[in-house]
Design a protein around this motif. Structure first.
Motif, PDB file in Angstrom:
ATOM      1  N   ILE A 168       1.134  -1.381   0.035  1.00  0.00           N
ATOM      2  CA  ILE A 168       0.312  -0.191   0.298  1.00  0.00           C
ATOM      3  C   ILE A 168       1.012   1.249   0.072  1.00  0.00           C
ATOM      4  CG2 ILE A 168      -1.900   1.585   1.580  1.00  0.00           C
ATOM      5  CD1 ILE A 168      -3.009  -0.644  -0.523  1.00  0.00           C
ATOM      6  N   ALA A 169       2.512   1.197   0.928  1.00  0.00           N
ATOM      7  CA  ALA A 169       3.102   2.429   1.060  1.00  0.00           C
ATOM      8  C   ALA A 169       3.591   2.431  -0.554  1.00  0.00           C
ATOM      9  CB  ALA A 169       4.510   1.985   1.676  1.00  0.00           C
ATOM     10  N   MET A 170       3.929   1.591  -1.316  1.00  0.00           N
ATOM     11  CA  MET A 170       4.800   2.128  -2.749  1.00  0.00           C
ATOM     12  C   MET A 170       3.809   2.475  -3.988  1.00  0.00           C
ATOM     13  SD  MET A 170       7.192   1.358  -4.253  1.00  0.00           S
ATOM     14  CE  MET A 170       8.665   0.435  -3.610  1.00  0.00           C
ATOM     15  N   VAL A 171       2.587   1.497  -3.799  1.00  0.00           N
ATOM     16  CA  VAL A 171       1.495   1.978  -4.314  1.00  0.00           C
ATOM     17  C   VAL A 171       0.640   4.296  -3.931  1.00  0.00           C
ATOM     18  CG1 VAL A 171      -1.256   1.917  -5.206  1.00  0.00           C
ATOM     19  CG2 VAL A 171       0.153   0.049  -5.046  1.00  0.00           C
ATOM     20  N   LEU A 172       0.644   3.910  -3.445  1.00  0.00           N
ATOM     21  CA  LEU A 172       0.561   5.543  -2.753  1.00  0.00           C
ATOM     22  C   LEU A 172       2.024   6.620  -3.177  1.00  0.00           C
ATOM     23  CD1 LEU A 172      -0.993   5.696   1.269  1.00  0.00           C
ATOM     24  CD2 LEU A 172      -2.374   5.934  -0.864  1.00  0.00           C
ATOM     25  N   PHE A 173       2.483   6.259  -3.102  1.00  0.00           N
ATOM     26  CA  PHE A 173       4.258   7.207  -3.011  1.00  0.00           C
ATOM     27  C   PHE A 173       4.073   6.987  -4.613  1.00  0.00           C
ATOM     28  CE2 PHE A 173       8.668   7.428  -4.384  1.00  0.00           C
ATOM     29  CZ  PHE A 173       8.497   8.512  -3.591  1.00  0.00           C
ATOM     30  N   VAL A 174       4.120   5.947  -5.452  1.00  0.00           N
ATOM     31  CA  VAL A 174       4.411   6.299  -7.507  1.00  0.00           C
ATOM     32  C   VAL A 174       3.074   7.057  -7.690  1.00  0.00           C
ATOM     33  CG1 VAL A 174       4.247   4.593  -8.710  1.00  0.00           C
ATOM     34  CG2 VAL A 174       5.525   4.501  -7.100  1.00  0.00           C
ATOM     35  N   VAL A 175       1.986   6.525  -6.966  1.00  0.00           N
ATOM     36  CA  VAL A 175       0.441   7.543  -7.464  1.00  0.00           C
ATOM     37  C   VAL A 175       0.473   8.583  -7.116  1.00  0.00           C
ATOM     38  CG1 VAL A 175      -2.004   7.159  -7.381  1.00  0.00           C
ATOM     39  CG2 VAL A 175      -0.863   5.005  -7.962  1.00  0.00           C
ATOM     40  N   ALA A 176       1.278   9.054  -5.831  1.00  0.00           N
ATOM     41  CA  ALA A 176       1.118  10.299  -5.299  1.00  0.00           C
ATOM     42  C   ALA A 176       1.833  11.581  -6.174  1.00  0.00           C
ATOM     43  CB  ALA A 176       1.624  10.513  -4.046  1.00  0.00           C
ATOM     44  N   PHE A 177       3.199  11.185  -6.386  1.00  0.00           N
ATOM     45  CA  PHE A 177       4.296  11.614  -6.971  1.00  0.00           C
ATOM     46  C   PHE A 177       4.025  11.738  -8.416  1.00  0.00           C
ATOM     47  CE2 PHE A 177       8.714  11.494  -4.349  1.00  0.00           C
ATOM     48  CZ  PHE A 177       8.660  13.180  -5.038  1.00  0.00           C
ATOM     49  N   ASN A 178       3.170  11.291  -9.211  1.00  0.00           N
ATOM     50  CA  ASN A 178       3.472  10.924 -10.357  1.00  0.00           C
ATOM     51  C   ASN A 178       2.017  11.575 -11.123  1.00  0.00           C
ATOM     52  OD1 ASN A 178       4.730   9.027 -11.849  1.00  0.00           O
ATOM     53  ND2 ASN A 178       3.489   7.290 -11.027  1.00  0.00           N
ATOM     54  N   LEU A 179       0.783  11.532  -9.739  1.00  0.00           N
ATOM     55  CA  LEU A 179      -0.331  12.728 -10.019  1.00  0.00           C
ATOM     56  C   LEU A 179       0.252  14.182 -10.308  1.00  0.00           C
ATOM     57  CD1 LEU A 179      -3.192  11.122  -8.830  1.00  0.00           C
ATOM     58  CD2 LEU A 179      -2.305  11.613 -10.790  1.00  0.00           C
ATOM     59  N   LEU A 180       1.455  14.295  -8.684  1.00  0.00           N
ATOM     60  CA  LEU A 180       1.646  15.283  -8.416  1.00  0.00           C
ATOM     61  C   LEU A 180       2.937  16.347  -9.672  1.00  0.00           C
ATOM     62  CD1 LEU A 180       2.736  17.404  -6.414  1.00  0.00           C
ATOM     63  CD2 LEU A 180       4.451  16.662  -5.921  1.00  0.00           C
ATOM     64  N   GLY A 181       3.678  15.104 -10.153  1.00  0.00           N
ATOM     65  CA  GLY A 181       3.880  15.593 -11.951  1.00  0.00           C
ATOM     66  C   GLY A 181       3.173  16.444 -12.759  1.00  0.00           C
ATOM     67  N   ASP A 182       2.085  15.636 -12.718  1.00  0.00           N
ATOM     68  CA  ASP A 182       1.157  16.161 -13.748  1.00  0.00           C
ATOM     69  C   ASP A 182       0.854  17.389 -13.500  1.00  0.00           C
ATOM     70  OD1 ASP A 182       1.584  14.134 -15.339  1.00  0.00           O
ATOM     71  OD2 ASP A 182      -0.509  13.172 -14.111  1.00  0.00           O
ATOM     72  N   SER A 183       0.319  17.662 -11.578  1.00  0.00           N
ATOM     73  CA  SER A 183      -0.148  18.798 -11.624  1.00  0.00           C
ATOM     74  C   SER A 183       0.755  20.148 -11.949  1.00  0.00           C
ATOM     75  CB  SER A 183      -0.316  18.914 -10.077  1.00  0.00           C
ATOM     76  OG  SER A 183      -1.546  17.873  -9.594  1.00  0.00           O
ATOM     77  N   VAL A 184       1.839  19.646 -11.462  1.00  0.00           N
ATOM     78  CA  VAL A 184       2.906  20.344 -11.758  1.00  0.00           C
ATOM     79  C   VAL A 184       3.707  21.040 -13.450  1.00  0.00           C
ATOM     80  CG1 VAL A 184       4.994  21.412 -11.607  1.00  0.00           C
ATOM     81  CG2 VAL A 184       3.924  19.980  -9.511  1.00  0.00           C
ATOM     82  N   ARG A 185       3.063  20.194 -13.783  1.00  0.00           N
ATOM     83  CA  ARG A 185       3.105  20.529 -15.548  1.00  0.00           C
ATOM     84  C   ARG A 185       2.221  21.476 -16.283  1.00  0.00           C
ATOM     85  NH1 ARG A 185       2.200  14.693 -18.728  1.00  0.00           N
ATOM     86  NH2 ARG A 185       0.829  15.883 -17.188  1.00  0.00           N
ATOM     87  N   ASP A 186       1.217  20.826 -14.886  1.00  0.00           N
ATOM     88  CA  ASP A 186      -0.357  22.168 -15.659  1.00  0.00           C
ATOM     89  C   ASP A 186       0.140  23.156 -14.958  1.00  0.00           C
ATOM     90  OD1 ASP A 186      -1.162  19.588 -16.928  1.00  0.00           O
ATOM     91  OD2 ASP A 186      -2.585  19.151 -14.923  1.00  0.00           O
ATOM     92  N   ALA A 187       0.119  23.432 -13.831  1.00  0.00           N
ATOM     93  CA  ALA A 187       0.410  24.912 -12.966  1.00  0.00           C
ATOM     94  C   ALA A 187       1.492  25.834 -13.841  1.00  0.00           C
ATOM     95  CB  ALA A 187       1.365  24.619 -12.015  1.00  0.00           C
ATOM     96  N   LEU A 188       2.208  24.602 -14.222  1.00  0.00           N
ATOM     97  CA  LEU A 188       3.755  25.674 -15.158  1.00  0.00           C
ATOM     98  C   LEU A 188       3.445  25.916 -16.385  1.00  0.00           C
ATOM     99  CD1 LEU A 188       6.875  23.678 -13.832  1.00  0.00           C
ATOM    100  CD2 LEU A 188       6.329  26.131 -13.006  1.00  0.00           C
ATOM    101  N   ASP A 189       2.329  25.497 -17.027  1.00  0.00           N
ATOM    102  CA  ASP A 189       1.994  25.362 -18.364  1.00  0.00           C
ATOM    103  C   ASP A 189       1.079  26.614 -18.454  1.00  0.00           C
ATOM    104  OD1 ASP A 189       1.634  25.675 -20.672  1.00  0.00           O
ATOM    105  OD2 ASP A 189       0.288  23.302 -21.079  1.00  0.00           O
ATOM    106  N   PRO A 190       1.572  27.992 -19.077  1.00  0.00           N
ATOM    107  CA  PRO A 190       0.652  29.788 -19.064  1.00  0.00           C
ATOM    108  C   PRO A 190      -0.133  29.048 -19.956  1.00  0.00           C
ATOM    109  CG  PRO A 190       2.610  29.749 -20.522  1.00  0.00           C
ATOM    110  CD  PRO A 190       2.963  28.357 -19.525  1.00  0.00           C
ATOM    111  N   LYS A 191      -0.621  28.273 -21.015  1.00  0.00           N
ATOM    112  CA  LYS A 191      -1.499  27.800 -21.746  1.00  0.00           C
ATOM    113  C   LYS A 191      -3.072  27.101 -20.715  1.00  0.00           C
ATOM    114  CE  LYS A 191       0.786  27.983 -25.568  1.00  0.00           C
ATOM    115  NZ  LYS A 191       1.730  27.195 -27.424  1.00  0.00           N
ATOM    116  N   THR A 192      -2.267  26.714 -19.509  1.00  0.00           N
ATOM    117  CA  THR A 192      -3.679  25.652 -19.029  1.00  0.00           C
ATOM    118  C   THR A 192      -4.613  26.751 -18.625  1.00  0.00           C
ATOM    119  OG1 THR A 192      -1.968  24.234 -18.079  1.00  0.00           O
ATOM    120  CG2 THR A 192      -3.660  24.353 -16.929  1.00  0.00           C
ATOM    121  N   VAL A 193      -5.956  25.448 -19.224  1.00  0.00           N
ATOM    122  CA  VAL A 193      -7.076  26.542 -18.425  1.00  0.00           C
ATOM    123  C   VAL A 193      -8.232  26.254 -16.834  1.00  0.00           C
ATOM    124  CG1 VAL A 193      -9.183  27.446 -19.126  1.00  0.00           C
ATOM    125  CG2 VAL A 193      -7.639  27.328 -21.023  1.00  0.00           C
ATOM    126  N   ARG A 194      -7.516  26.931 -16.128  1.00  0.00           N
ATOM    127  CA  ARG A 194      -8.325  26.315 -15.281  1.00  0.00           C
ATOM    128  C   ARG A 194      -9.716  27.194 -14.633  1.00  0.00           C
ATOM    129  NH1 ARG A 194      -6.008  21.722 -13.097  1.00  0.00           N
ATOM    130  NH2 ARG A 194      -3.383  22.122 -13.173  1.00  0.00           N
TER     131      ARG A 194
END
Length: 337
Positions: free
Chosen positions: A311-337
């Protein structure tokens, strides 16, 4: 005398440009970093994943303190010392020996505390992966900057070397060369210090870990070096180092940050996989991969032992991958929120 026409603004439809002007005025004076932070705060999934990742990092750094407060360590054989294992080496109590004294149960055969094994295992895997990620990103950025900015033969030869390194199968390379690197530092007849194995894991993952980010940086620099502000810097007789440091680096940091967040969980799982296969960290050093190795041995008699590390490994990998996607969207000035 009554006015003959409507009052100013009366009966007139609102101008859509007014709302756009208000929204634009709110953004005036804000840096790109501030705007990225505003976009990131609106992403609830990103915030949740950020707190999850931060929790793992805090647990890894504070593992000795948590262990001291918990009153147990990952090296003592509690099951054997207290007679908590049966003749087959499995915990006497149900659910892997989970109770008020051992929150996550006991390790089969040896009887070590699973909770402290897990937090120290997270610490070991995360520190190794973090070292690999930091050094790989630095090398990849430097190589990509040199390739993209200088071009010509430098770009050609570095590109072919990168292609050569990418041609190696990673997992087979890791398994084959980790013992070779260890043998360079320690004789097979001598005791192997833990730090030697850690250094070997860092080196073997680092050798094949920088090419992807290097190619991304090269592609971005190739598009940036033809822009007007780079031409203006060249016309002002700025040195190549100054152009790279002052003009190119500030424009690629978002790519570096996003790729770092995506690369770290890959390195964590790679390190855990090597330990699981027996070429990574060895017992008695706690490691995430060693927990899976032990769990694969005793899953038929103690399935609970695999639950918390998995469970700890799944949480860590999923959280980090989703965090990377969120950071990419936040740094993209074309992202519409």
């Amino acid at each position: 005398m009554e006015p003959s026409g409507p009052l100013p603004g009366e009966g007139q439809s609102p101008d859509p440009a007014d709302g756009l002007e208000v929204k634009t005025s709110e953004l005036v004076g804000r840096s790109p970093g501030r705007l990225a932070w505003i976009r990131f705060k609106r992403d609830k999934v990103g915030i949740l994943c950020a707190f999850t990742v931060l929790g793992f990092i805090v647990i890894a750094l504070a593992a000795p303190l948590i262990s001291k407060l918990y009153g147990k360590d990952p090296y003592q054989l509690y099951g054997q010392d207290r007679g908590l294992l049966n003749s087959y080496g499995t915990p006497l109590k149900p659910n892997g020996g989970i109770d008020g004294d051992f929150w996550f149960g006991l390790e089969p055969h040896l009887g070590r505390d699973v909770f402290t094994l897990l937090i120290y295992g997270i610490r070991t895997s995360l520190l190794i992966a973090l070292a690999v990620t930091v050094v790989a990103v630095i090398i990849g950025v430097l190589v990509g900057l040199v390739q993209g900015y200088m071009g010509g033969r430098t770009d050609y030869f570095l590109g072919r070397f990168s292609d050569l390194m990418l041609s190696f199968p990673q997992q087979l390379f890791f398994i084959a060369f980790t013992p070779v690197i260890v043998a360079l530092f320690v004789s097979p007849t001598d005791d192997e210090p833990t730090y030697v194995r850690v250094v070997a894991l860092i080196l073997v993952q680092l050798i094949l870990g920088w090419m992807t980010i290097g190619r991304l940086i090269r592609a971005q620099v190739l598009s940036l070096r033809e822009r007007e502000f780079i031409e203006a810097a060249r016309l002002s007789r700025a040195s190549g180092w100054r152009i790279i440091r002052k003009e190119l680096l500030p424009n690629i940091w978002s790519t570096v940050l996003v790729q770092s967040t995506l690369l770290l969980p890959v390195n964590v799982t790679a390190e855990a996989g090597l330990s699981y296969l027996g070429v990574g960290v060895h017992n008695p050093t706690p490691d995430w991969g060693l927990l899976f190795q032990s769990g694969a041995t005793y899953y038929d008699s103690d399935l609970t032992f695999m639950f918390f590390p998995g469970i700890a490994m799944v949480l860590f990998v999923v959280a980090f991958n989703l965090l990377g996607d969120s950071v990419r969207d936040a740094l993209d000035p074309k992202t519409v929120r």
